[in-house]
Design a protein around this motif. Structure first.
Motif, PDB file in Angstrom:
ATOM      1  N   ASP A  50      54.709   8.485   2.801  1.00 35.02           N
ATOM      2  CA  ASP A  50      53.247   8.492   2.708  1.00 35.02           C
ATOM      3  C   ASP A  50      52.640   7.085   2.702  1.00 35.02           C
ATOM      4  OD1 ASP A  50      53.513  11.217   2.616  1.00 35.02           O
ATOM      5  OD2 ASP A  50      52.727  11.446   0.590  1.00 35.02           O
ATOM      6  N   LYS A  51      53.422   6.084   2.368  1.00 41.78           N
ATOM      7  CA  LYS A  51      52.918   4.706   2.330  1.00 41.78           C
ATOM      8  C   LYS A  51      53.310   3.926   3.587  1.00 41.78           C
ATOM      9  CE  LYS A  51      51.896   4.731  -2.285  1.00 41.78           C
ATOM     10  NZ  LYS A  51      50.565   4.852  -2.684  1.00 41.78           N
ATOM     11  N   ASP A  52      53.711   4.631   4.636  1.00 37.43           N
ATOM     12  CA  ASP A  52      54.148   3.986   5.877  1.00 37.43           C
ATOM     13  C   ASP A  52      52.972   3.288   6.555  1.00 37.43           C
ATOM     14  OD1 ASP A  52      55.038   3.325   8.474  1.00 37.43           O
ATOM     15  OD2 ASP A  52      56.393   5.043   8.518  1.00 37.43           O
ATOM     16  N   PRO A  53      53.045   1.965   6.753  1.00 36.91           N
ATOM     17  CA  PRO A  53      51.937   1.252   7.386  1.00 36.91           C
ATOM     18  C   PRO A  53      51.936   1.370   8.909  1.00 36.91           C
ATOM     19  CG  PRO A  53      53.660  -0.289   6.828  1.00 36.91           C
ATOM     20  CD  PRO A  53      54.095   1.057   6.295  1.00 36.91           C
ATOM     21  N   LEU A  54      53.023   1.890   9.487  1.00 41.60           N
ATOM     22  CA  LEU A  54      53.126   1.983  10.948  1.00 41.60           C
ATOM     23  C   LEU A  54      52.829   3.380  11.485  1.00 41.60           C
ATOM     24  CD1 LEU A  54      56.367  -0.126  11.493  1.00 41.60           C
ATOM     25  CD2 LEU A  54      53.983  -0.877  11.688  1.00 41.60           C
ATOM     26  N   VAL A  55      53.173   4.407  10.717  1.00 43.92           N
ATOM     27  CA  VAL A  55      53.000   5.791  11.180  1.00 43.92           C
ATOM     28  C   VAL A  55      52.057   6.503  10.214  1.00 43.92           C
ATOM     29  CG1 VAL A  55      54.151   7.954  11.759  1.00 43.92           C
ATOM     30  CG2 VAL A  55      55.331   5.777  12.145  1.00 43.92           C
ATOM     31  N   GLU A  56      50.840   6.741  10.687  1.00 42.22           N
ATOM     32  CA  GLU A  56      49.845   7.412   9.844  1.00 42.22           C
ATOM     33  C   GLU A  56      50.243   8.860   9.589  1.00 42.22           C
ATOM     34  OE1 GLU A  56      45.714   6.848  11.130  1.00 42.22           O
ATOM     35  OE2 GLU A  56      46.539   5.422  12.589  1.00 42.22           O
ATOM     36  N   MET A  57      49.747   9.414   8.495  1.00 43.42           N
ATOM     37  CA  MET A  57      50.051  10.791   8.113  1.00 43.42           C
ATOM     38  C   MET A  57      49.619  11.789   9.181  1.00 43.42           C
ATOM     39  SD  MET A  57      51.596  12.288   5.734  1.00 43.42           S
ATOM     40  CE  MET A  57      52.046  13.982   5.894  1.00 43.42           C
ATOM     41  N   LYS A  58      48.626  11.423   9.997  1.00 42.77           N
ATOM     42  CA  LYS A  58      48.167  12.358  11.031  1.00 42.77           C
ATOM     43  C   LYS A  58      49.283  12.702  12.022  1.00 42.77           C
ATOM     44  CE  LYS A  58      46.236   9.026  14.353  1.00 42.77           C
ATOM     45  NZ  LYS A  58      45.020   8.596  15.032  1.00 42.77           N
ATOM     46  N   HIS A  59      50.246  11.815  12.200  1.00 42.34           N
ATOM     47  CA  HIS A  59      51.311  12.063  13.171  1.00 42.34           C
ATOM     48  C   HIS A  59      52.261  13.178  12.726  1.00 42.34           C
ATOM     49  CE1 HIS A  59      50.080   8.782  15.794  1.00 42.34           C
ATOM     50  NE2 HIS A  59      49.852   8.092  14.694  1.00 42.34           N
TER      51      HIS A  59
END
Length: 103
Positions: A50-59
């Protein structure tokens, strides 16, 4: 353990990724791939921090909405390297998925 990418290597990888996406806009509207989901029949495991700066949660949510066989495992405090930070938990999730898929 393998060599970690430095900031310049990460930036170069990201730049090449964005060029790739820009060259195939019909496959990546709004930056999310949207082709051929209906052809995926096997179970799919999606692991996301959830804290991934490269892959947003929308993906991962987009994939869950469009791939009927997808399962999402979220790591609330995980980032892009969650497999390195939460090694035991990640290993358990993947092993459980494969054991329940294959047997």
């Amino acid at each position: 353990m393998g060599k970690h990418a430095d900031e310049k290597e990460v930036q170069d990888l990201w730049r090449r990724h964005m060029i790739f996406i820009a060259n195939f806009p019909e496959y990546f509207p709004n930056g999310v791939c949207n082709k051929k989901y209906e052809t995926i029949k096997c179970r799919m495991l999606i692991v996301h921090g959830d804290k991934d700066p490269l892959v947003e949660m929308k993906h991962p949510l987009h994939l869950m909405e469009n791939i009927k066989t997808a399962e999402l495992k979220r790591f609330p405090l995980g980032s892009h390297n969650l497999h390195r930070v939460y090694t035991k938990e990640f290993k358990t999730v993947v092993e459980d998925f494969f054991l329940n898929t294959c047997f």
